[in-house]
Motif scaffolding. Structure first.
Motif, PDB file in Angstrom:
ATOM      1  N   UNK A  98      15.865  18.810  14.427  1.00  0.00           N
ATOM      2  CA  UNK A  98      17.137  19.673  13.662  1.00  0.00           C
ATOM      3  C   UNK A  98      18.702  18.547  14.365  1.00  0.00           C
ATOM      4  N   UNK A  99      18.140  17.512  14.908  1.00  0.00           N
ATOM      5  CA  UNK A  99      19.025  17.063  15.583  1.00  0.00           C
ATOM      6  C   UNK A  99      19.640  15.254  15.203  1.00  0.00           C
ATOM      7  N   UNK A 100      18.908  15.381  13.774  1.00  0.00           N
ATOM      8  CA  UNK A 100      18.426  14.912  13.027  1.00  0.00           C
ATOM      9  C   UNK A 100      19.224  14.462  11.578  1.00  0.00           C
ATOM     10  N   UNK A 101      19.776  13.337  11.532  1.00  0.00           N
ATOM     11  CA  UNK A 101      20.901  13.357   9.865  1.00  0.00           C
ATOM     12  C   UNK A 101      20.305  13.353   8.755  1.00  0.00           C
ATOM     13  N   UNK A 106      14.740  11.074   6.252  1.00  0.00           N
ATOM     14  CA  UNK A 106      13.563   9.932   5.735  1.00  0.00           C
ATOM     15  C   UNK A 106      14.155   9.229   6.191  1.00  0.00           C
ATOM     16  N   UNK A 107      14.143   8.206   6.759  1.00  0.00           N
ATOM     17  CA  UNK A 107      14.150   7.374   7.706  1.00  0.00           C
ATOM     18  C   UNK A 107      12.417   7.525   7.941  1.00  0.00           C
TER      19      UNK A 107
END
Lengths: 1092, 299
Positions: A98-101, A106-107
């Motif tokens: 939820x907090x990741x771009x 992808x990373x």
């Protein structure tokens, strides 16, 4: 310049000049180089415009607003917050995603480890991928089942088909594909299995097996030539394989560190257990391929280079299931065996010892007992054996059977038995029943002759039977087989005709046979049997014949033969009666089981085999009646009747009149135990309602009419109460009684119950009196040895004696009262009535000794009138602190007395003023009172009832008392629980009585004041009283404590004078607070007086 | 003695139920019959013409018993879903569902006027439900039984129920009395004679017992069939001359009422005969079986 500009034509893109770049950009460009040179934590993030985007927590964070940072025009709203009132924020599961771009995601995805499908031999990743795929698809397509399909339904194949095939072929994970190892493995396993099977069978084989084990390892490898294929394996066997850890100690822990002597024995034992385990595990290992069982023989059969695979895992675990630890149990036996082996082999000695060459140890031996030389290994009975008895002895005289049927049966049975089992049986039973008068016929009693005769008959018969098979051998085999089969099955042997000594009359037989033959297939089996076996009139063949005809007629219908055989009508009637009786007895005692072949058989062989054997038949039947009776009882249904109350609406639906219409409602069954716990605030209204209703009635009404005219008032009052009737009883029942107690309500309950309740009541009354006295003494500041109640000896007699004294006191008091107030005599009767009603309703059979109640009436009334006031107070202040409760109760006593004396005063006046004119009416009002009381009682919950009891002390001491009672009643047979139950019942009763008694006087008071004005005043005063009472209750505990100190208990036998002045003077002694209250009460008392 | 008046000729076979048929009942006048079964349906048939008329589906689990009012307008049914369904016959809709039994409901009956439903359940209770009001609460619960109540019979004034605790309890509404007849053997099914003087009880010891209702006397025992583990019906013939019951081996037995002799027995079904029902007027009988068929028997 301008013109020149127009002349030029420009191609391409103009190169921007430095000056035209925005200052900011320039600045950025200039700084870019600098920034890069800085260490990372000092670098700043700028956007392509060179603007600073991140300001730090204290300078604006990700500066709010959508121009500068995340979020929208509205700004950044935290995800977890929803401002809507209706949409309550639901808890959202937060993950890191939820907090990741996106790029971060992808990373992160890239970082999670997995095999590419290319290398995914075992299909795990494939499975994972498949699962994900399925999930994705699932989300996309609309499904019949809403929501995601649970994983249980869609399960991706765990193994690829190739692997499955390989597995089927015997390949296992972690093995290379090839013939060699697999074969080796398989052969080894097969060999091991075979070996195990072998070793399981014989101990010797186990012994053999254990020998190779001693060398450190693996039998299979040694015994199987295939092992030779891998010699290197054997050589490089590591230590841990040679000595696998088989114990449950920690790694490296040596339990024999300081006692190395035991190591060897342990090792031996351990080896032994492994053997056991192996033989156990054999079954497991066989199907281990299918089931990934963890129960695996530890370390057995694992070669050096054998890898741990599915079937061999868990090498180092103890390997023993805790259920499977018979090792310890078997230990002694095993170890001794082992020891024997080792001793035999002489290869095991305890370190520091060696085997003795000469042992002087000799096990102690016991010689068998010496048989006396004159002992004969046969037991001789002092009488002749069966065979010795000469059957051809002259038959004893025929003797009529004894009158006693029981005795006759006994003799018959004995004779049969003796005939069967030989005379030894007779001897034995004679010995055993020496003194038994029933068996007197064995040793020369009066009916011995009959016995002898019977015995002779039986023996004849028996010997005939013995002879018969021999004779029969020559005849048809079919009959033989049927007969022998019957004998094998333990069927009743058929009677056989003997020779000329036959007593029976052939004519009867002929008739009977004919009848049998005629309707073998239609006659009911039992009757046929009866007819065959039973010959009640064998002395008179003609009669017997008639009897059989009668039977036939009776059970088959049809025309009755009119052939009277020359008998008179009277005789015939007489005979008919006889026949009826006989048929009935036969029917009762008759055998029920009869097989078809027996019947046919008997009819076939009729000519030779039928004898007069009726007697024998009877004998056999002797054994049966008991059974038959039993079965008869069982099959005959028992009928019981109970009262059952149909619901009124059910009656209505069945279009029937309710049989219980208008009758009081039955005891409601326990529906829910919680129901009983619901407290219902006390109905003050009811009193108010009923009081005017009662007071409306003109006083001059005639007595019987009174109650009738009062009916509407009564009807209105009970209505709301019906539902709560008896709630507390339910509670106690639910807790303390079992079903049987419920059933006790039925009429079958016993006098025991009533007795019990009687005892209960008397003790209760005693206790009430005792409490009353005690409290009275306290109030008056006189001395009572406290121990008289608390330290009362466990002996109930003593206690009751003392309490009787107390009762006497009360009685004197009551007499005193009675003299002052002639109407008081009525109250007991009223209460009696109430008690009776209670009994009806509660189903508790209380037989109250009326004397007790009468005696106790005056005090209880006064208590109750007071507590009535209290209860109205309580309804307002139910949540009074419990700690206060105690104080309160003691306060109540003051009030109680104040009120009482005040009331008495008033009553004396009342009596004076109204005189005898009112007595009659009062008696009838008390009747109506009782109904009112019931209403009150109904509405009151158990809690309020307790309050109403008005025995604060009672409650205080209830524990002690209970204890006392318990001990005093310890001799009674009832169990503790039961007792507690009765105790509660008793409490209940007392509570009830309290209530009943309570309300009656108050109502009576209210009736004293005919007009409403007076009544209102009275009520007002009551409410005042209540508030006062509450203030009392809030008195500090310390004051009360000091008060109680000063209030020493009075001596028993003290004359109680209950004039107001005396009590108030005692009160005056107890400090200003109480004094004030006393004065207040004084005033109130004055109010009451003026009211009148 | 004539065996000919016993219906032993198969007139038709009613097929349609999937799985065992648990009960088959004639309606009041014997023109139709109802059946219910493990397939959670109730079916209405014309047994004389052998046609299936209607299917009632709403039960969530097997349907154990069904009954129809005298005017053929309403049905009630019960079963494994612990509910009693009150149906409208013509529309096939459920009018009401009565919940309250704590466990499976074994038997259900309308009373004389169809005004209330009496049900008996595995929860050891007999409950009465009101069809007239909208209440779905039982109007009375009788829980004096000590084991599962298997079967129920109603007269105009009485509720008779047989239970596995071995008792037949008669609740006389008019008198307010409960009469308990203890057989000592689990009672599987009870049936009241047409003259309502006797009760026939099928016990689990493979015996039918005939009880005199007024005296509580055991009048007769009928043996020969097998009834050890299934709930199987028994009934009187229309003339009360015979007693009939199914057997676990698929046979049907007829006994003479008076002398308890087996008048006739024949194999009717391939499997356990769960239910027998006799035509109220004619000599016609329907039997249902675990094999999924309902057979109509005529003389």
């Amino acid at each position: 310049m301008d013109d020149g500009d127009q002349d030029y034509i420009f191609f391409g893109t103009p190169i921007e000049r430095e000056e035209e770049l925005s200052g900011r950009k320039r600045k950025m460009a200039a700084e870019a180089g600098q920034m890069r040179s800085l260490p990372p934590w000092k670098q700043e993030v700028r956007d392509d415009e060179g603007r600073k985007r991140f300001h730090g927590a204290f300078t604006g964070g990700f500066s709010a607003g959508y121009y500068n940072t995340v979020g929208s025009k509205e700004g950044w709203t935290p995800q977890t917050f929803t401002s809507s009132r209706k949409n309550r924020a639901e808890m959202k599961e937060q993950t890191i995603y939820n907090f990741l771009d996106d790029d971060e995601k992808v990373e992160l995805e890239g970082r999670s480890l997995g095999m590419t499908s290319q290398f995914d031999t075992f299909g795990f990743t494939t499975a994972e991928v498949a699962r994900k795929q399925v999930e994705k698809e699932q989300q996309k397509r609309p499904s019949a089942i809403p929501g995601p399909v649970p994983d249980e339904i869609v399960v991706p194949a765990p193994n690829s088909i190739g692997i499955k095939l390989l597995l089927k072929m015997g390949w296992r994970h972690g093995r290379s594909i090839g013939a060699g190892p697999t074969n080796l493995h398989d052969t080894r396993r097969e060999a091991r299995k075979a070996f195990l099977a072998f070793s399981c069978n014989e101990e010797r084989s186990r012994h053999m097996e254990s020998r190779p084990n001693e060398h450190g390892y693996l039998d299979s490898e040694e015994t199987i030539p295939a092992a030779a294929a891998e010699p290197s394996i054997c050589q490089s066997t590591p230590e841990f394989v040679r000595h696998p850890k088989r114990d449950i100690h920690g790694l490296g822990y040596d339990p024999y560190k300081h006692a190395p002597e035991f190591r060897e024995s342990k090792r031996l034992r351990g080896r032994d257990t492994t053997n056991v385990m192996r033989s156990k595990g054999a079954g497991v290992t066989e199907n281990i391929f299918g089931s990934r069982s963890r129960k695996i023989a530890p370390g057995i059969g694992i070669g050096a280079l054998e890898e741990l695979d599915v079937e061999d895992e868990d090498i180092y675990a103890s390997g023993f299931d805790f259920e499977e630890t018979p090792i310890e149990v078997e230990e002694p036996m095993k170890s001794t065996k082992e020891k024997k082996q080792s001793v035999n082999k002489k290869d095991v000695t305890i370190p520091g010892f060696r085997l003795a060459s000469v042992t002087n140890f000799q096990p102690e031996r016991f010689l068998p007992p010496v048989v006396p030389s004159d002992f004969e290994p046969h037991h001789k009975f002092p009488v002749q054996l069966e065979g010795d008895l000469n059957i051809s002895d002259a038959p004893p005289l025929e003797v009529p059977p004894p009158e006693d049927n029981e005795l006759k049966r006994m003799i018959d049975g004995m004779a049969t038995l003796v005939a069967r089992c030989g005379r030894a049986f007779e001897y034995l039973s004679r010995e055993r029943n020496e003194g038994n008068p029933l068996f007197s016929f064995l040793c020369g009693g009066d009916s011995e002759e009959y016995y002898r005769r019977r015995l002779w008959e039986e023996q004849r018969k028996h010997s005939d039977q013995l002879k018969l098979p021999l004779q029969k051998k020559s005849t048809t085999t079919q009959k033989m087989s049927a007969e022998s089969r019957g004998r094998l099955l333990g069927e009743r042997p058929l009677e056989r005709g003997s020779d000329s000594s036959n007593v029976s009359v052939p004519a009867a037989d002929v008739v009977r046979i004919q009848s049998i033959l005629s309707d073998t297939f239609t006659k009911p089996a039992s009757l046929l049997e009866v007819a065959q076996t039973e010959k009640p009139f064998k002395n008179d063949p003609a009669k017997q014949e008639r009897f059989e005809q009668f039977l036939k007629d009776k059970y088959h219908g049809g025309l009755r033969s009119t052939n009277s055989g020359g008998m008179s009508e009277l005789h015939r009637a007489q005979e008919r009666l006889d026949f009826e009786a006989a048929a009935e007895t036969i029917e009762k005692g008759g055998l029920k089981k009869v097989t078809a072949d027996q019947l046919t058989d008997s009819s076939f062989n009729a000519g030779t085999r039928f004898t007069s054997g009726g007697i024998e038949k009877l004998d056999i039947q002797r054994h049966k009646p008991n059974q038959d009776e039993r079965t008869g009882n069982r099959s005959c249904p028992k009928r019981e009747e109970y009262q059952w109350r149909p619901a009124p609406i059910l009656c209505k639906r069945f279009d029937l009149l309710d049989p219980f219409a208008g009758k009081p409602p039955p005891l409601p069954r326990i529906r829910s135990k919680m129901d009983s716990f619901i407290l219902i605030s006390h109905p003050v209204h009811d009193i108010k309602d009923t009081a005017p209703a009662a007071s409306k009635n003109p006083p001059s009404e005639i007595l019987p009419e009174f109650s009738e005219t009062n009916e509407p008032a009564q009807e209105t009052a009970p209505e709301p109460n019906v539902s709560t009737v008896q709630k507390p009883v339910d509670l106690y029942k639910a807790i303390f009684s079992d079903d049987s107690d419920d059933e006790n309500n039925d009429s079958s309950v016993s006098q025991i119950d009533s007795k019990k309740t009687e005892v209960v009541n008397t003790t209760l009354n005693r206790l009430i009196a005792g409490d009353f006295l005690e409290s009275l003494g306290k109030e008056l500041g006189l001395e009572v040895p406290r121990g008289s109640f608390d330290s009362m000896p466990n002996n109930n007699v003593v206690a009751s004696g003392k309490e009787h004294k107390g009762l006497a006191d009360v009685r004197s008091l009551s007499e005193h009262d009675g003299s002052m107030r002639p109407g008081s005599k009525i109250t007991p009767s009223a209460t009696m009535e109430i008690v009776k009603q209670q009994e009806n309703v509660a189903g508790i059979r209380t037989v109250t000794s009326s004397g007790d109640i009468c005696e106790l009436q005056p005090p209880t009334i006064s208590q109750s009138s007071k507590s009535h006031a209290i209860e109205s107070g309580n309804s307002r202040d139910m949540n009074l602190n419990k700690s206060l409760d105690c104080d309160k109760s003691s306060c109540k006593f003051f009030e109680h007395f104040i009120f009482k004396s005040e009331k008495e005063k008033r009553k004396t006046r009342d009596n004076k003023s109204r005189g005898h004119k009112r007595h009659g009416q009062r008696s009838c009002t008390s009747d109506t009172d009782s109904s009112d009381c019931e209403d009150q009682r109904d509405q009151s919950s158990s809690e309020t009832k307790r309050e109403k009891k008005g025995h604060g002390k009672r409650r205080k001491h209830s524990k002690n008392r209970k204890k006392r009672r318990k001990t005093s009643r310890s001799s009674s047979p009832s169990s503790d629980a039961e007792w507690v139950h009765t105790e509660y019942k008793r409490d209940k009763i007392s509570g009830r009585q309290g209530t009943e008694i309570i309300s009656s006087p108050s109502d009576r008071h209210s009736k004293y004041y005919h007009d409403d004005q007076h009544k209102e005043k009275f009520e007002e005063s009551i409410t005042k009283f209540c508030t006062k009472e509450l203030s009392f209750a809030r008195l500090s505990a310390s004051v009360l404590a000091s008060l109680q100190e000063r209030l020493n208990p009075i001596r028993r036998g003290l004359m109680i004078s209950n004039t107001w002045s005396q009590i108030s003077s005692t009160l005056h002694r107890h400090g200003a607070t109480f004094e004030a209250h006393a004065i207040a009460f004084d005033n109130e008392a004055g109010d009451f007086e003026t009211l009148q | 003695m004539a065996v000919s008046d016993v219906p032993s000729k198969e007139a038709s076979v009613l097929r349609g139920h999937e799985g065992a048929v648990l009960a088959a009942r004639f309606n009041g006048d014997g023109n139709y019959c109802l059946s219910c079964g493990k397939d959670r349906t109730i079916r209405l048939w014309n047994p004389h013409r052998g046609i299936h008329i209607k299917t009632y589906k709403s039960h969530g689990r097997e349907v154990r018993d069904v009954h129809v009012t005298r005017d053929n307008s309403k049905l009630c049914s019960c079963g494994g879903d612990r509910q009693i369904f009150y149906w409208d016959v013509s529309t096939g809709r459920v009018i009401r569902k009565f919940r309250g039994h704590d466990s499976e409901v074994n038997s259900v009956k309308f009373n004389e006027y169809g005004a209330s439903i009496i049900s008996a359940g595995y929860d050891r209770s007999v409950r009465a439900w009101d069809c007239r009001s909208h209440s779905t609460e039982p109007i009375q619960t009788i829980d004096t039984f000590s084991d599962s109540v298997m079967s129920i019979c109603l007269t105009k004034t009485e509720i008779i129920a047989g239970s596995v605790d071995g008792t037949i309890r008669t609740f006389d509404i008019r008198v307010g009395r409960e009469v308990v007849d203890d057989f000592g053997q689990p009672v599987n099914c009870i049936c009241i004679s047409n003259d309502s003087n006797c009760v026939l009880a099928s016990c689990l010891d493979s015996t039918l017992r005939l009880l005199d209702r007024s005296t509580g006397e055991l009048l007769q025992e009928y043996k020969g069939h097998t009834c050890k583990s299934y709930k199987m019906d028994c009934c009187f013939t229309n003339t009360d001359a015979y007693v009939t019951s199914g057997s676990e081996d698929g046979q049907i037995f007829f006994w003479d009422l008076v002398d308890a002799s087996v008048m006739s027995s024949f194999r009717a079904h391939a499997s356990v005969v769960t239910s027998v029902s006799y035509h109220p007027k004619d000599s016609c009988m329907i039997t249902s079986s675990v094999d999924g068929t309902i057979r109509v028997w005529k003389t």
